[in-house]
Write a protein that holds these residues in place. Structure first.
Motif, short mmCIF file in Angstrom:
data_model
loop_
_atom_site.label_atom_id
_atom_site.label_comp_id
_atom_site.label_asym_id
_atom_site.label_seq_id
_atom_site.Cartn_x
_atom_site.Cartn_y
_atom_site.Cartn_z
N TYR A 1 -8.48 -9.06 -0.05
CA TYR A 1 -7.23 -8.70 -0.50
C TYR A 1 -6.32 -8.27 0.69
O TYR A 1 -5.10 -8.21 0.61
N LEU A 2 -6.89 -7.70 1.71
CA LEU A 2 -6.14 -7.43 3.01
C LEU A 2 -5.92 -8.45 4.10
O LEU A 2 -5.15 -8.36 4.76
N GLY A 3 -6.55 -9.39 4.02
CA GLY A 3 -6.35 -10.58 4.90
C GLY A 3 -6.97 -10.62 6.08
O GLY A 3 -7.70 -9.53 6.63
N LEU B 1 2.03 -4.51 -8.44
CA LEU B 1 0.99 -4.77 -7.66
C LEU B 1 0.66 -6.20 -7.33
O LEU B 1 -0.22 -6.44 -6.44
N ARG B 2 1.35 -7.20 -8.13
CA ARG B 2 0.95 -8.49 -7.85
C ARG B 2 1.59 -8.98 -6.58
O ARG B 2 2.63 -8.75 -5.99
N MET C 1 4.51 -2.07 -0.52
CA MET C 1 3.97 -0.97 0.05
C MET C 1 2.94 -0.43 -1.27
O MET C 1 1.85 0.27 -1.01
N THR C 2 3.48 -0.37 -2.44
CA THR C 2 2.56 0.00 -3.58
C THR C 2 1.27 -0.56 -3.63
O THR C 2 0.24 -0.01 -4.12
N LEU D 1 -4.37 -1.01 -2.99
CA LEU D 1 -5.76 -1.57 -2.34
C LEU D 1 -6.56 -0.80 -1.50
O LEU D 1 -7.88 -0.39 -1.73
N VAL D 2 -5.99 0.05 -0.68
CA VAL D 2 -6.73 0.93 0.02
C VAL D 2 -7.37 2.18 -0.63
O VAL D 2 -8.41 2.68 -0.52
N SER D 3 -6.67 2.50 -1.56
CA SER D 3 -7.32 3.51 -2.84
C SER D 3 -8.47 2.93 -3.42
O SER D 3 -9.58 3.84 -3.58
#
Length: 173
Positions: free
Chosen positions: A39-41, A165-166, A1-2, A7-9
């Motif tokens: 990154y969001l696939g 974040l990884r 979730m973090t 990513l969205v930020s």
């Protein structure tokens, strides 16, 4: 979730940079779409995040003729970003950014030719439209490369310093 929030930020921050004065066509939009795809696939959010960010910035900046072509090119650049999802190297990111620049140029100027009324809807009119757009292309490429480097390298550095974040790695308890 973090990781998802980060990513969205990053995508939202890139969209906010569109509101800052910048040279013509030197904007973070294409790089934001590339980053989102990488990154969001293969999920709806990969498209929704950059398209929503673009829409919100268009609310502030104003709507314009040919928006559909801009949004279509952004969606295509998300797909180009999918090609980066497994292996993100500087060369692959740079090549994908240039491919995104070319896609944006071809699609948006086709829309300009077709619907602006500035050019006759003939092969000669299409050629004139693309020729007239060439001076703006260098800023598109420069902006895409700059913002892609900023987003991809910035997030890679953030992943190094914030292990949570990884992606795809076991997280320490």
């Amino acid at each position: 979730m973090t990781r998802m929030i980060a990513l969205v930020s990053a995508i939202a921050a890139a969209a906010a940079l569109r509101l800052v004065p910048h040279p013509p066509n030197f904007s973070p939009i294409d790089a934001m779409a590339l980053f989102s795809g990488a990154y969001l696939g293969r999920r709806a959010l990969a498209f929704a995040a950059p398209l929503a960010a673009l829409l919100l910035s268009d609310f502030v900046l104003g709507f314009y003729a040919g928006m559909g072509f801009v949004y279509a090119s952004v969606a295509l650049i998300v797909l180009i970003g999918w090609l980066l999802s497994e292996k993100k190297t500087a060369l692959r990111i740079g090549a994908a950014a240039v491919a995104g620049s070319v896609a944006f140029f071809v699609i948006t100027n086709f829309g300009m030719w077709l619907f602006s009324g500035f050019y006759p809807v003939t092969p000669a009119g299409l050629e004139a439209c693309y020729v007239a757009a060439i001076p703006f292309f260098q800023n598109t490429v420069a902006g895409d490369l700059f913002y892609a480097a900023l987003l991809f390298e910035g997030f890679a550095l953030l992943e190094q310093f914030v292990p949570r974040l990884r992606g795809g790695e076991a997280q320490p308890a």
